[in-house]
Design a protein around this motif. Structure first.
Motif, mmCIF file in Angstrom:
data_model
loop_
_atom_site.group_PDB
_atom_site.id
_atom_site.type_symbol
_atom_site.label_atom_id
_atom_site.label_comp_id
_atom_site.label_asym_id
_atom_site.label_seq_id
_atom_site.Cartn_x
_atom_site.Cartn_y
_atom_site.Cartn_z
ATOM 1 N N VAL A 26 -2.135 8.869 -4.018
ATOM 2 C CA VAL A 26 -1.943 10.111 -3.261
ATOM 3 C C VAL A 26 -1.466 9.768 -1.855
ATOM 4 O O VAL A 26 -2.136 9.040 -1.112
ATOM 5 C CB VAL A 26 -3.249 10.931 -3.186
ATOM 6 N N ASN A 27 -0.299 10.291 -1.476
ATOM 7 C CA ASN A 27 0.252 10.128 -0.128
ATOM 8 C C ASN A 27 0.258 8.660 0.308
ATOM 9 O O ASN A 27 -0.137 8.316 1.422
ATOM 10 C CB ASN A 27 -0.525 10.976 0.880
ATOM 11 N N GLY A 28 0.657 7.754 -0.600
ATOM 12 C CA GLY A 28 0.743 6.348 -0.258
ATOM 13 C C GLY A 28 -0.544 5.579 -0.374
ATOM 14 O O GLY A 28 -0.590 4.412 -0.017
ATOM 15 N N LYS A 29 -1.606 6.219 -0.885
ATOM 16 C CA LYS A 29 -2.903 5.561 -1.003
ATOM 17 C C LYS A 29 -3.269 5.385 -2.478
ATOM 18 O O LYS A 29 -3.147 6.323 -3.268
ATOM 19 C CB LYS A 29 -4.003 6.375 -0.310
ATOM 20 N N ASP A 30 -3.736 4.193 -2.814
ATOM 21 C CA ASP A 30 -4.257 3.927 -4.153
ATOM 22 C C ASP A 30 -5.730 4.323 -4.168
ATOM 23 O O ASP A 30 -6.574 3.657 -3.570
ATOM 24 C CB ASP A 30 -4.102 2.432 -4.478
ATOM 25 N N LEU A 31 -6.068 5.437 -4.838
ATOM 26 C CA LEU A 31 -7.427 5.950 -4.859
ATOM 27 C C LEU A 31 -8.232 5.437 -6.047
ATOM 28 O O LEU A 31 -9.396 5.809 -6.207
ATOM 29 C CB LEU A 31 -7.413 7.481 -4.871
ATOM 30 N N SER B 5 0.812 -1.224 0.000
ATOM 31 C CA SER B 5 0.000 0.000 0.000
ATOM 32 C C SER B 5 0.837 1.262 0.000
ATOM 33 O O SER B 5 0.305 2.347 -0.199
ATOM 34 C CB SER B 5 -0.912 0.011 1.229
ATOM 35 N N ALA B 6 2.167 1.132 0.232
ATOM 36 C CA ALA B 6 3.008 2.335 0.281
ATOM 37 C C ALA B 6 3.414 2.738 -1.120
ATOM 38 O O ALA B 6 4.544 2.605 -1.532
ATOM 39 C CB ALA B 6 4.242 2.074 1.141
ATOM 40 N N ILE B 7 2.460 3.221 -1.899
ATOM 41 C CA ILE B 7 2.688 3.637 -3.282
ATOM 42 C C ILE B 7 2.753 5.149 -3.332
ATOM 43 O O ILE B 7 1.880 5.837 -2.814
ATOM 44 C CB ILE B 7 1.556 3.127 -4.188
ATOM 45 N N ALA B 8 3.772 5.685 -3.988
ATOM 46 C CA ALA B 8 3.931 7.138 -4.096
ATOM 47 C C ALA B 8 3.897 7.794 -2.724
ATOM 48 O O ALA B 8 3.231 8.795 -2.527
ATOM 49 C CB ALA B 8 2.853 7.748 -4.997
ATOM 50 N N ALA B 9 4.591 7.164 -1.711
ATOM 51 C CA ALA B 9 4.561 7.707 -0.358
ATOM 52 C C ALA B 9 5.178 9.095 -0.312
ATOM 53 O O ALA B 9 6.153 9.379 -0.994
ATOM 54 C CB ALA B 9 5.318 6.766 0.583
ATOM 55 N N ALA B 10 4.581 9.993 0.480
ATOM 56 C CA ALA B 10 5.052 11.369 0.568
ATOM 57 C C ALA B 10 5.869 11.551 1.841
ATOM 58 O O ALA B 10 5.584 10.928 2.864
ATOM 59 C CB ALA B 10 3.883 12.337 0.571
ATOM 60 N N PRO B 11 6.906 12.414 1.830
ATOM 61 C CA PRO B 11 7.610 12.747 3.059
ATOM 62 C C PRO B 11 6.649 13.396 4.050
ATOM 63 O O PRO B 11 5.633 13.962 3.655
ATOM 64 C CB PRO B 11 8.692 13.734 2.579
ATOM 65 N N PRO B 12 6.938 13.326 5.361
ATOM 66 C CA PRO B 12 6.042 13.932 6.349
ATOM 67 C C PRO B 12 5.839 15.423 6.067
ATOM 68 O O PRO B 12 6.776 16.156 5.765
ATOM 69 C CB PRO B 12 6.796 13.713 7.670
ATOM 70 N N GLY B 13 4.588 15.852 6.169
ATOM 71 C CA GLY B 13 4.282 17.261 5.978
ATOM 72 C C GLY B 13 4.192 17.696 4.531
ATOM 73 O O GLY B 13 4.055 18.882 4.248
ATOM 74 N N VAL C 2 2.700 16.726 0.321
ATOM 75 C CA VAL C 2 1.701 15.985 -0.471
ATOM 76 C C VAL C 2 2.374 15.490 -1.744
ATOM 77 O O VAL C 2 3.097 16.234 -2.405
ATOM 78 C CB VAL C 2 0.478 16.864 -0.807
ATOM 79 N N THR C 3 2.170 14.204 -2.036
ATOM 80 C CA THR C 3 2.722 13.596 -3.250
ATOM 81 C C THR C 3 1.585 12.962 -4.046
ATOM 82 O O THR C 3 0.806 12.184 -3.503
ATOM 83 C CB THR C 3 3.772 12.528 -2.905
ATOM 84 N N VAL C 4 1.488 13.315 -5.316
ATOM 85 C CA VAL C 4 0.432 12.798 -6.194
ATOM 86 C C VAL C 4 1.089 12.139 -7.408
ATOM 87 O O VAL C 4 1.943 12.734 -8.061
ATOM 88 C CB VAL C 4 -0.510 13.926 -6.665
ATOM 89 N N LYS C 5 0.678 10.902 -7.676
ATOM 90 C CA LYS C 5 1.146 10.184 -8.857
ATOM 91 C C LYS C 5 -0.058 9.835 -9.723
ATOM 92 O O LYS C 5 -1.057 9.331 -9.225
ATOM 93 C CB LYS C 5 1.874 8.903 -8.451
ATOM 94 N N VAL C 6 0.009 10.148 -11.010
ATOM 95 C CA VAL C 6 -1.059 9.790 -11.950
ATOM 96 C C VAL C 6 -0.482 8.843 -12.999
ATOM 97 O O VAL C 6 0.627 9.042 -13.479
ATOM 98 C CB VAL C 6 -1.688 11.031 -12.622
ATOM 99 N N THR C 7 -1.251 7.808 -13.320
ATOM 100 C CA THR C 7 -0.850 6.831 -14.327
ATOM 101 C C THR C 7 -1.981 6.654 -15.329
ATOM 102 O O THR C 7 -3.121 6.407 -14.939
ATOM 103 C CB THR C 7 -0.540 5.469 -13.673
ATOM 104 N N ALA C 8 -1.664 6.821 -16.605
ATOM 105 C CA ALA C 8 -2.666 6.627 -17.664
ATOM 106 C C ALA C 8 -2.804 5.130 -17.907
ATOM 107 O O ALA C 8 -2.249 4.582 -18.845
ATOM 108 C CB ALA C 8 -2.263 7.365 -18.937
ATOM 109 N N ALA C 9 -3.570 4.464 -17.038
ATOM 110 C CA ALA C 9 -3.672 3.007 -17.091
ATOM 111 C C ALA C 9 -4.661 2.525 -18.138
ATOM 112 O O ALA C 9 -4.527 1.426 -18.661
ATOM 113 C CB ALA C 9 -4.078 2.468 -15.717
ATOM 114 N N GLY C 10 -5.674 3.341 -18.462
ATOM 115 C CA GLY C 10 -6.729 2.870 -19.344
ATOM 116 C C GLY C 10 -6.813 3.574 -20.678
ATOM 117 O O GLY C 10 -7.771 3.388 -21.419
#
Length: 269
Positions: free
Chosen positions: A242-247, A176-184, A186-194
């Motif tokens: 986003v911040n380690g969460k797969d949304l 679940s630790a995907i695109a984890a952000a440093p404390p304080g 925000v980290t956002v990762k976008v993937t064109a999967a479809g």
């Protein structure tokens, strides 16, 4: 996409019809841009029958529909005229107006990702049990020679299995630790999967970080101290982390969405 074909003598082009209606309604270009969320350069190009900045037929039709409603015109005849002048057929599922997409996002809050939370909790419990068993077995090794061994044997859990050096194998990290952000931050990762999607990303100060189309399989990641703002076209083709969460997907196929993320758990607000 090039500038539209010349209109007939008895009917103005799509762009001229929109410009005329705007002037008759007493609206400026900036006012129409504020109402429709269509950027001023794109709106000015449309009024001059230049649809090259729209990003494709689907977006051009959506912009025409939004602008027509803002200046008091029926959008459907203009959409049909655009298709005739540009030589492109009407698509069965045009992009909805941007303000409708935003209203739908606010009305349907994203559900928490309980699967990732449960996986993390299970890994933590297994690690704790393994550590307790290993650390508590140190005094049991000195068994007296006359003692009868117990008939019951216990199969070690994955976290208790010995490695080659005799030490217990540590628990594996959670996926679940995907695109984890440093404390304080925000980290956002976008993937064109479809499929292909048009993306615009801005930081907390309004500075543009990215604006282009991502093709299937492409990914982009951004980090900021305050917030990351996104505008996503064809939201159903984009996977968000986003911040380690797969949304999951950013929205539905063909949908245009506006999203804002800040430091912390994106599923808790």
């Amino acid at each position: 996409m090039s500038i539209g074909n010349s209109p007939s003598d008895d009917r103005p082009s799509v762009g001229r019809a929109l410009a005329k209606a705007r002037i008759e309604a007493g609206l400026s270009v900036d006012e129409v841009s504020t109402r429709t969320r269509v950027r001023v350069p794109i709106l000015q190009g449309i009024e001059q029958d230049d649809f090259s900045r729209c990003g494709g037929d689907v977006y051009a039709r959506g912009h025409i529909r939004s602008i027509a409603r803002a200046v008091g015109l029926d959008p459907e005849p203009l959409i049909a005229q655009y298709a005739a002048e540009q030589g492109s057929p009407e698509t069965p599922a045009p992009v909805p107006p941007l303000y409708e997409a935003e209203r739908r996002i606010r009305a349907e809050p994203r559900r928490p990702n309980w699967t990732a939370a449960m996986i993390a909790a299970i890994v933590a419990v297994i690690g704790f049990v393994g550590y307790t068993v290993v650390s508590g077995s140190g005094g049991d090794d000195k068994t007296s020679a006359g003692a009868t061994p117990s008939a019951t044997t216990t199969t070690p859990t994955p976290s208790q299995s010995p490695q080659g050096n005799g030490e217990p194998k540590p628990p594996q990290p959670s996926n679940s630790a995907i695109a984890a952000a440093p404390p304080g931050k925000v980290t956002v990762k976008v993937t064109a999967a479809g499929g292909t999607s048009w993306i615009q990303a801005m930081d907390g100060n309004g500075k543009q970080l990215f604006q282009a189309s991502l093709h299937k399989g492409d990914s982009k990641t951004w980090t900021d101290d305050k917030k990351i703002k996104l505008i996503v076209g064809n939201a159903g083709a984009v996977q968000l982390f986003v911040n380690g969460k797969d949304l999951g997907p950013a929205g539905d196929k063909g949908q245009v969405v506006r999203l804002t993320y800040t430091p912390g758990d994106p599923t808790q607000g």
